[in-house]
Design an enzyme around this catalytic site. Structure first.
Site, PDB file in Angstrom:
ATOM      1  N   ARG A 210      12.778  -9.124  -8.165  1.00 13.38           N
ATOM      2  CA  ARG A 210      12.925 -10.580  -8.229  1.00 13.38           C
ATOM      3  C   ARG A 210      12.501 -11.118  -9.586  1.00 13.38           C
ATOM      4  O   ARG A 210      13.069 -12.086 -10.088  1.00 13.38           O
ATOM      5  CB  ARG A 210      12.062 -11.258  -7.155  1.00 13.38           C
ATOM      6  N   HIS A 232       6.344  -3.526  -7.183  1.00 16.63           N
ATOM      7  CA  HIS A 232       6.497  -4.007  -5.809  1.00 16.63           C
ATOM      8  C   HIS A 232       7.927  -3.743  -5.352  1.00 16.63           C
ATOM      9  O   HIS A 232       8.877  -3.969  -6.112  1.00 16.63           O
ATOM     10  CB  HIS A 232       6.254  -5.517  -5.727  1.00 16.63           C
ATOM     11  N   GLU A 235       9.019  -5.709   0.080  1.00 19.46           N
ATOM     12  CA  GLU A 235       7.813  -6.190   0.771  1.00 19.46           C
ATOM     13  C   GLU A 235       8.129  -7.221   1.841  1.00 19.46           C
ATOM     14  O   GLU A 235       7.509  -7.224   2.904  1.00 19.46           O
ATOM     15  CB  GLU A 235       6.842  -6.795  -0.249  1.00 19.46           C
ATOM     16  N   HIS A 269       4.087  -1.363  -1.220  1.00 14.13           N
ATOM     17  CA  HIS A 269       4.352  -1.977   0.089  1.00 14.13           C
ATOM     18  C   HIS A 269       5.472  -1.274   0.854  1.00 14.13           C
ATOM     19  O   HIS A 269       5.210  -0.628   1.855  1.00 14.13           O
ATOM     20  CB  HIS A 269       4.628  -3.479  -0.028  1.00 14.13           C
ATOM     21  N   ASP A 320      -4.959  -4.451  -2.981  1.00 17.71           N
ATOM     22  CA  ASP A 320      -4.049  -5.557  -3.307  1.00 17.71           C
ATOM     23  C   ASP A 320      -4.782  -6.870  -3.548  1.00 17.71           C
ATOM     24  O   ASP A 320      -5.402  -7.065  -4.586  1.00 17.71           O
ATOM     25  CB  ASP A 320      -3.002  -5.685  -2.208  1.00 17.71           C
TER      26      ASP A 320
END
Length: 455
Positions: A210, A232, A235, A269, A320
């Protein structure tokens, strides 16, 4: 030379009794064998101290501040994220260093020997770079030195507010770089880490599909010739939908189709993967970086651990958001999520190893790989990342073998059993207390008084 005598030790050969472990002046394990010398320390149970493979240190200051329901009738990760951005506007480099020192101390007292810090808070409010581009990276390095924790520093490339390439806004602006400036930041971060302890190292972290577009991802990966690569991945449901809409593939599917993912990668994740994606990712050798307490807190979903490990996949554990820094509770939560989903018991156990042993050895192995750190095992040449525990108590009851790990993880008293922690030979926790505990906590409390006045 430090010499440890241990009643029980988990080694690459399995459980062994009455071993002597020596640590050389460089912080590495020099010998593992029968007891001969007078020890400098005695422990009942000696384990490798895992790497905490995913941390956002500054978020520790938010713990407990985002649990009220907001105006949205369905609070989610995205409403938590908005609160996090408003919090960001208050943080100075001094604040970040004090918070990081506190959370690194807590990690050591929880039995972690090192941390892979996924570091994306780079600039001042509004996204204005500091005169020293690596100011915040240097503060993280300084906090690691103060606490004595081993460090893998992962500067994060974060360019866009979504797959539609919208500009960063609000608190996000403090994260942002274009690829060219990020690579300069990365170079300066490598220099900062190199000035730290001998066991410190660095890698890089494209934030997510993203926040980085395909061109930017390719540009920075072309320069990632060594060190770990963290990102990431898959998730949130909304994230998956956004990636599908713009890249015409699910996140894991797109990444595996467009890049040579291997054991240098740690994908964080992975709670929204199909069975086919789970099997495919397991086959790459990449580490799945799991953060069960944060994933539970944010409602991310459940990682398909039984399938991933069943296919020979590698996992590790991180804290995290650092809402609660506790190694044993992270491991227990991972196992319990598998049981709840599948209506089973001992979900991750094998015929030869108990649930606790599978979990602990997986965390030690995967964390070391993800951190690019020669640790996670008690053998000659490895960094002396070690945790010594007491077994004469109401939780362990002098148990032997796998039952000790099961009791540490599932009895609820595991952390209370920790007496000593070494990170690259630095004896940072003794009698269950960090050697700078009082000063670090006092500095954190001062920081929180300043921040909470403005939050």
């Amino acid at each position: 030379m430090q010499t440890i005598h241990a009643k029980q030790v988990i080694t690459p050969l399995g459980w062994q009794n009455d071993l002597e472990i020596t640590i050389d002046a460089n912080g590495r394990i020099a010998t593992v064998g029968e007891q001969h010398q007078m020890p400098t320390d005695r422990v009942a149970l000696l384990l490798p101290a895992p790497v905490n493979l995913h941390s956002h240190a500054f978020q520790r200051a938010m713990a407990g501040l985002t649990e009220a329901r907001g105006p949205d009738p369905r609070d989610s990760f995205w409403s938590w994220r908005r609160l996090m951005y408003s919090f960001l506007d208050q943080l100075t480099p001094d604040h970040v260093e004090a918070i990081a020192a506190l959370v690194f101390m807590e990690m050591l007292e929880a039995g972690y020997g090192a941390v892979a810090e996924f570091h994306y808070l780079h600039h001042d409010v509004g996204g204005v770079p500091y005169e020293n581009l690596a100011e915040m990276s240097e503060r993280i390095t300084s906090a690691a030195l103060k606490s004595g924790i081993g460090l893998t520093l992962l500067p994060v490339h974060y360019q866009y507010g979504g797959c539609d390439l919208r500009a960063l806004s609000g608190g996000q602006q403090r994260f942002g770089n274009d690829p060219e400036r990020f690579l300069r930041l990365h170079q300066d971060t490598v220099a900062a880490v190199s000035s730290g302890a001998a066991d410190f190292n660095s890698g890089m972290a494209p934030h997510s599909l993203r926040a980085v577009d395909p061109a930017g991802l390719g540009a920075i990966l072309n320069q990632a010739t060594s060190g770990p690569i963290h990102m990431h991945l898959a998730e949130q449901v909304a994230e998956v939908d956004e990636v599908v809409a713009h890249l015409s593939a699910r996140p894991t599917e797109w990444l595996l189709s467009n890049h040579a993912v291997d054991e240098r990668w740690c994908l964080i994740h992975c709670t929204q993967m199909t069975q086919a994606e789970t099997i495919a990712l397991a086959g790459t050798g990449a580490v799945a970086g799991l953060c069960p307490l944060t994933e539970s807190n944010l409602g991310d979903g459940i990682f398909n651990g039984t399938s991933y490990l069943g296919q020979g996949g590698t996992i590790g554990i991180g804290s995290d958001s650092n809402i609660h820094v506790t190694l044993f509770e992270e491991l227990k939560t991972l196992e319990y999520t598998q049981r709840l989903r599948d209506l089973s018991r001992a979900a991750l156990a094998t015929q030869n190893r108990s649930t606790g042993r599978v979990l602990y050895e997986a965390a030690a192995k995967g964390g070391a790989i993800a951190g690019g750190r020669q640790s996670g095992v008690i053998e000659v040449g490895a960094w002396a990342d070690l945790v010594g525990l007491d077994d004469d108590n109401q939780w362990l009851c002098n148990r032997a073998g796998d039952a000790t790990l099961d009791s540490l993880i599932f009895s609820g008293g595991g952390q209370a059993c920790i007496r000593d922690v070494w990170s690259a030979g630095r004896h940072v926790v003794q009698e269950g207390r960090h050697f700078r505990r009082d000063a670090i906590i006092n500095n954190f409390k001062i920081t929180m008084r300043e921040l909470e006045t403005n939050i």
